[in-house]
Design a protein around this motif. Sequence first.
Motif, PDB file in Angstrom:
ATOM      1  N   LEU A   1      38.858 -28.343 -16.664  1.00 51.11           N
ATOM      2  CA  LEU A   1      39.390 -27.542 -15.556  1.00 51.11           C
ATOM      3  C   LEU A   1      38.262 -26.804 -14.845  1.00 51.11           C
ATOM      4  CD1 LEU A   1      41.657 -26.229 -13.886  1.00 51.11           C
ATOM      5  CD2 LEU A   1      41.882 -24.517 -15.719  1.00 51.11           C
ATOM      6  N   ILE A   2      37.372 -26.221 -15.615  1.00 50.69           N
ATOM      7  CA  ILE A   2      36.238 -25.495 -15.027  1.00 50.69           C
ATOM      8  C   ILE A   2      35.373 -26.443 -14.198  1.00 50.69           C
ATOM      9  CG2 ILE A   2      34.113 -24.223 -15.555  1.00 50.69           C
ATOM     10  CD1 ILE A   2      35.587 -23.179 -18.087  1.00 50.69           C
ATOM     11  N   ALA A   3      35.074 -27.610 -14.764  1.00 47.72           N
ATOM     12  CA  ALA A   3      34.250 -28.587 -14.049  1.00 47.72           C
ATOM     13  C   ALA A   3      34.946 -29.057 -12.771  1.00 47.72           C
ATOM     14  CB  ALA A   3      33.955 -29.782 -14.964  1.00 47.72           C
ATOM     15  N   HIS A   4      36.241 -29.292 -12.853  1.00 46.53           N
ATOM     16  CA  HIS A   4      37.011 -29.751 -11.690  1.00 46.53           C
ATOM     17  C   HIS A   4      37.047 -28.668 -10.612  1.00 46.53           C
ATOM     18  CE1 HIS A   4      39.908 -32.235  -9.557  1.00 46.53           C
ATOM     19  NE2 HIS A   4      40.757 -31.219  -9.496  1.00 46.53           N
ATOM     20  N   ALA A   5      37.235 -27.407 -11.048  1.00 43.91           N
ATOM     21  CA  ALA A   5      37.286 -26.297 -10.093  1.00 43.91           C
ATOM     22  C   ALA A   5      35.947 -26.117  -9.392  1.00 43.91           C
ATOM     23  CB  ALA A   5      37.682 -25.010 -10.815  1.00 43.91           C
ATOM     24  N   LYS A   6      34.848 -26.333 -10.109  1.00 55.33           N
ATOM     25  CA  LYS A   6      33.520 -26.210  -9.498  1.00 55.33           C
ATOM     26  C   LYS A   6      33.261 -27.356  -8.531  1.00 55.33           C
ATOM     27  CE  LYS A   6      31.337 -23.360 -13.055  1.00 55.33           C
ATOM     28  NZ  LYS A   6      30.296 -23.243 -14.098  1.00 55.33           N
TER      29      LYS A   6
ATOM     30  N   LYS B   1      42.381 -32.208 -18.871  1.00 54.71           N
ATOM     31  CA  LYS B   1      43.121 -32.086 -20.129  1.00 54.71           C
ATOM     32  C   LYS B   1      42.515 -31.048 -21.061  1.00 54.71           C
ATOM     33  CE  LYS B   1      45.171 -36.704 -20.023  1.00 54.71           C
ATOM     34  NZ  LYS B   1      45.385 -37.983 -20.746  1.00 54.71           N
ATOM     35  N   SER B   2      41.581 -30.254 -20.544  1.00 56.59           N
ATOM     36  CA  SER B   2      40.981 -29.194 -21.350  1.00 56.59           C
ATOM     37  C   SER B   2      40.485 -28.096 -20.420  1.00 56.59           C
ATOM     38  CB  SER B   2      39.816 -29.736 -22.183  1.00 56.59           C
ATOM     39  OG  SER B   2      38.727 -30.081 -21.333  1.00 56.59           O
ATOM     40  N   VAL B   3      40.182 -26.954 -20.988  1.00 59.29           N
ATOM     41  CA  VAL B   3      39.657 -25.844 -20.189  1.00 59.29           C
ATOM     42  C   VAL B   3      38.301 -26.218 -19.591  1.00 59.29           C
ATOM     43  CG1 VAL B   3      38.781 -23.479 -20.299  1.00 59.29           C
ATOM     44  CG2 VAL B   3      40.938 -24.061 -21.426  1.00 59.29           C
ATOM     45  N   LYS B   4      37.464 -26.876 -20.364  1.00 62.76           N
ATOM     46  CA  LYS B   4      36.149 -27.277 -19.850  1.00 62.76           C
ATOM     47  C   LYS B   4      36.288 -28.235 -18.675  1.00 62.76           C
ATOM     48  CE  LYS B   4      33.370 -26.531 -24.014  1.00 62.76           C
ATOM     49  NZ  LYS B   4      32.504 -27.148 -25.055  1.00 62.76           N
TER      50      LYS B   4
ATOM     51  N   GLY C   1      44.146 -14.376 -14.266  1.00 61.83           N
ATOM     52  CA  GLY C   1      43.534 -15.428 -13.466  1.00 61.83           C
ATOM     53  C   GLY C   1      42.203 -15.006 -12.882  1.00 61.83           C
ATOM     54  N   GLU C   2      42.148 -13.786 -12.349  1.00 56.82           N
ATOM     55  CA  GLU C   2      40.889 -13.273 -11.791  1.00 56.82           C
ATOM     56  C   GLU C   2      39.821 -13.165 -12.873  1.00 56.82           C
ATOM     57  OE1 GLU C   2      40.216 -12.940  -8.736  1.00 56.82           O
ATOM     58  OE2 GLU C   2      42.073 -12.573  -7.632  1.00 56.82           O
ATOM     59  N   MET C   3      40.236 -12.749 -14.070  1.00 57.79           N
ATOM     60  CA  MET C   3      39.290 -12.643 -15.169  1.00 57.79           C
ATOM     61  C   MET C   3      38.738 -14.016 -15.537  1.00 57.79           C
ATOM     62  SD  MET C   3      39.828 -10.958 -19.004  1.00 57.79           S
ATOM     63  CE  MET C   3      41.260 -10.078 -18.373  1.00 57.79           C
ATOM     64  N   PHE C   4      39.612 -15.029 -15.509  1.00 62.14           N
ATOM     65  CA  PHE C   4      39.186 -16.400 -15.818  1.00 62.14           C
ATOM     66  C   PHE C   4      38.165 -16.885 -14.789  1.00 62.14           C
ATOM     67  CE2 PHE C   4      39.581 -21.020 -15.412  1.00 62.14           C
ATOM     68  CZ  PHE C   4      39.428 -21.424 -16.729  1.00 62.14           C
ATOM     69  N   LEU C   5      38.449 -16.656 -13.509  1.00 63.37           N
ATOM     70  CA  LEU C   5      37.516 -17.083 -12.464  1.00 63.37           C
ATOM     71  C   LEU C   5      36.182 -16.361 -12.591  1.00 63.37           C
ATOM     72  CD1 LEU C   5      39.813 -17.204  -9.272  1.00 63.37           C
ATOM     73  CD2 LEU C   5      39.371 -18.990 -10.965  1.00 63.37           C
ATOM     74  N   GLY C   6      36.242 -15.058 -12.859  1.00 63.55           N
ATOM     75  CA  GLY C   6      35.012 -14.284 -12.970  1.00 63.55           C
ATOM     76  C   GLY C   6      34.147 -14.709 -14.138  1.00 63.55           C
ATOM     77  N   MET C   7      34.792 -15.031 -15.267  1.00 65.87           N
ATOM     78  CA  MET C   7      34.039 -15.390 -16.475  1.00 65.87           C
ATOM     79  C   MET C   7      33.565 -16.838 -16.467  1.00 65.87           C
ATOM     80  SD  MET C   7      36.172 -13.281 -19.416  1.00 65.87           S
ATOM     81  CE  MET C   7      35.008 -13.678 -20.744  1.00 65.87           C
ATOM     82  N   THR C   8      34.136 -17.675 -15.575  1.00 59.93           N
ATOM     83  CA  THR C   8      33.746 -19.087 -15.521  1.00 59.93           C
ATOM     84  C   THR C   8      32.941 -19.423 -14.265  1.00 59.93           C
ATOM     85  OG1 THR C   8      35.856 -19.668 -14.458  1.00 59.93           O
ATOM     86  CG2 THR C   8      35.744 -19.824 -16.870  1.00 59.93           C
ATOM     87  N   GLY C   9      32.819 -18.462 -13.355  1.00 58.85           N
ATOM     88  CA  GLY C   9      32.069 -18.715 -12.127  1.00 58.85           C
ATOM     89  C   GLY C   9      32.726 -19.715 -11.217  1.00 58.85           C
ATOM     90  N   THR C  10      34.069 -19.757 -11.247  1.00 59.94           N
ATOM     91  CA  THR C  10      34.809 -20.696 -10.403  1.00 59.94           C
ATOM     92  C   THR C  10      35.521 -19.952  -9.274  1.00 59.94           C
ATOM     93  OG1 THR C  10      36.669 -20.539 -11.950  1.00 59.94           O
ATOM     94  CG2 THR C  10      35.173 -22.400 -12.214  1.00 59.94           C
ATOM     95  N   GLN C  11      35.951 -20.704  -8.267  1.00 60.00           N
ATOM     96  CA  GLN C  11      36.662 -20.108  -7.138  1.00 60.00           C
ATOM     97  C   GLN C  11      37.984 -20.839  -6.914  1.00 60.00           C
ATOM     98  OE1 GLN C  11      34.115 -20.188  -3.698  1.00 60.00           O
ATOM     99  NE2 GLN C  11      32.847 -18.494  -4.407  1.00 60.00           N
TER     100      GLN C  11
END
Length: 293
Positions: free
Chosen positions: A112-117, A107-110, A138-148
């Motif tokens: 989402l990042i944790a779930h993606a990791k 329910k938040s960006v944080k 999308g690529e910029m988001f992945l690059g800046m958050t260290g997610t795949q």
Amino acid sequence: PIRFIIPTAAGGGSDQIVRHLGNRYTAVWGQQVVADNRPGAGMTIGIDIAAKATPDGHTIVLVNPSHAINATLMKKLPYDAVNDLTPISVVATQALGLIVPNTLPVKSVKELIAHAKAKSGELSFGSSGPGSASHLAGEMFLGMTGTQMTHIAYKGTGPVLVDLIPGRLHMYINPMLAIINQVNAGQVRLLAVTSPKRVSSLPDVPTVAEAGVPGYEATSWYMVLAPSKTPGAIINKLHAETVNALKAKDMLEMLAKGGTDAVGNTPAEAMTYLKAEIARWGKVIRDAKVQQQ
């Protein structure tokens, strides 16, 4: 009739803008305006048709940042992005929205990042085409958050939403105008907007930067173009009615609901804007090492 080419699949924000502009042109000139969706090849199919059309004002095209992106991303464009098309005006600029399906447990960006990791490599994000603004955002988001996440390219917003809403796709970053109806209907969950400031019509929705990715920013735009050799008098006529259409109450309400701001600049200003966008997105492409697919 005036042929108004939309180089993306039906169902996106471009359709709404073309419909409103077309209604204005018809009301003033008494000429039918035919919206012609020609998606494919990162918008280049539809744009190429416009670039090679008879330059008499009866063929125009509405483009978005993909037009500027392709100038760098695609090595063998069938047209010259600057010299083969003449800008009439930037119609509007807007934030993109980061949306996820309601079935995704975030329910938040944080979150989402944790779930993606936690699910590294198992999630996917969609785009409106390889090298589109939604792809690069999308690529910029992945690059800046260290997610795949796995990138899945579609031919436009409509096809993306067909997979996102039931949860077959897990993230989509796209212009607000194209997704606001699904957001308002509760079909998808809007986590954040990509603009430097919050969208006035959605004051409770944070920016991506506020929500946990400092420095993240991506904006979109719509621009009307005509074949390059279209006479100046016709360009000026199209420009005048485009600007008038942007003052209409129904157009302003439609844009505002989608977190979009009307522009209506001159052809010369639009050309300067286009060249700046080609340079800006070119840097993003080179920095992210995005390759044409």
